[in-house]
Design an enzyme around this catalytic site. Sequence first.
Site, mmCIF file in Angstrom:
data_model
loop_
_atom_site.group_PDB
_atom_site.id
_atom_site.type_symbol
_atom_site.label_atom_id
_atom_site.label_comp_id
_atom_site.label_asym_id
_atom_site.label_seq_id
_atom_site.Cartn_x
_atom_site.Cartn_y
_atom_site.Cartn_z
ATOM 1 N N CYS A 85 0.830 -1.207 0.000
ATOM 2 C CA CYS A 85 0.000 0.000 0.000
ATOM 3 C C CYS A 85 0.864 1.256 0.000
ATOM 4 O O CYS A 85 0.586 2.213 -0.730
ATOM 5 C CB CYS A 85 -0.928 -0.009 1.209
ATOM 6 S SG CYS A 85 -2.059 1.397 1.274
ATOM 7 N N CYS B 96 -4.930 -3.051 6.196
ATOM 8 C CA CYS B 96 -5.490 -1.712 6.037
ATOM 9 C C CYS B 96 -6.886 -1.690 5.430
ATOM 10 O O CYS B 96 -7.540 -0.666 5.471
ATOM 11 C CB CYS B 96 -4.538 -0.837 5.215
ATOM 12 S SG CYS B 96 -3.996 -1.576 3.683
#
Length: 370
Positions: A104, A201
């Site tokens: 990410c 996440c």
Amino acid sequence: MYKLNKKVIVAMSGGVDSSVTAWILKKKGYHVEGLFMKNWEEHNSDSDMHCSSKKDLSDAQGVCNQLNIFLHKVNFSFEYWENVFQKFLFEYKMGRTPNPDVLCNKEIKFKIFFEYSIQDLQAHYIATGHYVQKRIFKNKYFLLRGLDATKDQSYFLYTINQKVLKQCLFPIGHLTKCEVRKIARRINLIVAKKKDSTGICFISPQNIKKFLNHYLPHKSGNIITTLGQKIGQHYGLIHYTIGQRRGLGIGGIKGFNNIPWYVVSKDITNNSLIVSQGMNNFYLMSIGLIANELHWINDINIQNSFFCTAKIRYRHIDIPCKIVMHKKKQIKVLFERPESSVAPGQSVVFYLSDLCLGGGIIKKRLPVLK
């Protein structure tokens, strides 16, 4: 207050770290704007599994209102799906243990978000609430661990490059988490008491098993000892990682002592989970590893071997090691002493004291020789 006349876009997550980051930069005289990234589309069919972004967006907007700064709202869900989530699923399907937070940062925060902020919003810098520090020496930029060793996030940022690092600000890297919360309380931020986020996440940690079942085909199979004895059933290899102890469901087996069982490998071909007893058993220990997908933040000549320390997972004490060339675009990492639970797919990150050199992906472990 002095005016720097520099525009900075802060990645606002709705948490205390990014909120204090924005306040610090505004106090220093930057022209601060926030940006909230939506990286995951929540669907009604599985909305109970996901970390809802609605509350985080509301908190981010509330903080920006408090600080009197503008909040941009951008949807990067497509980019996240293509560049992070698909690789995450592929790695699990291949029996490896990926780290989506590293991906990410590489593909979204320090690529898509960076480019959008610098190019589209004409910012001079981006800023995040990561616990890392930046230094400059002879026109080179260096990434250092955060001052708070318990919160240091340099492990997740090892893929950052010079171009991006040059235009990044990390205002809380020299602070401890306690100091950040103290600032948030002192200036009455609405998120001062908000808990830290945990887990992957895009999913709440308590739902990871259900989440993987939703996206990946899987089937149960045998749990087998290193001697070939069948002692139980697993519920899909995707749910297990090297070194795992909990959740195996094989305690108190007749004919074996009460020493805990650990996952030592996965047999993808036969859909078998291989286990052995004891955290430091021979089958779980490694003298080193092979890493690929390498990235060095600063120029490093790996034609010659060198010594440094390595982290083989986030919550892990640095291991003294020697790095040598293995094959093209691969290195061999030799540990000073054997280590347990080296998991292919995880990131290995290298350091010289507090300086983060870079890292790579663990391709395979080097077992202890008999």
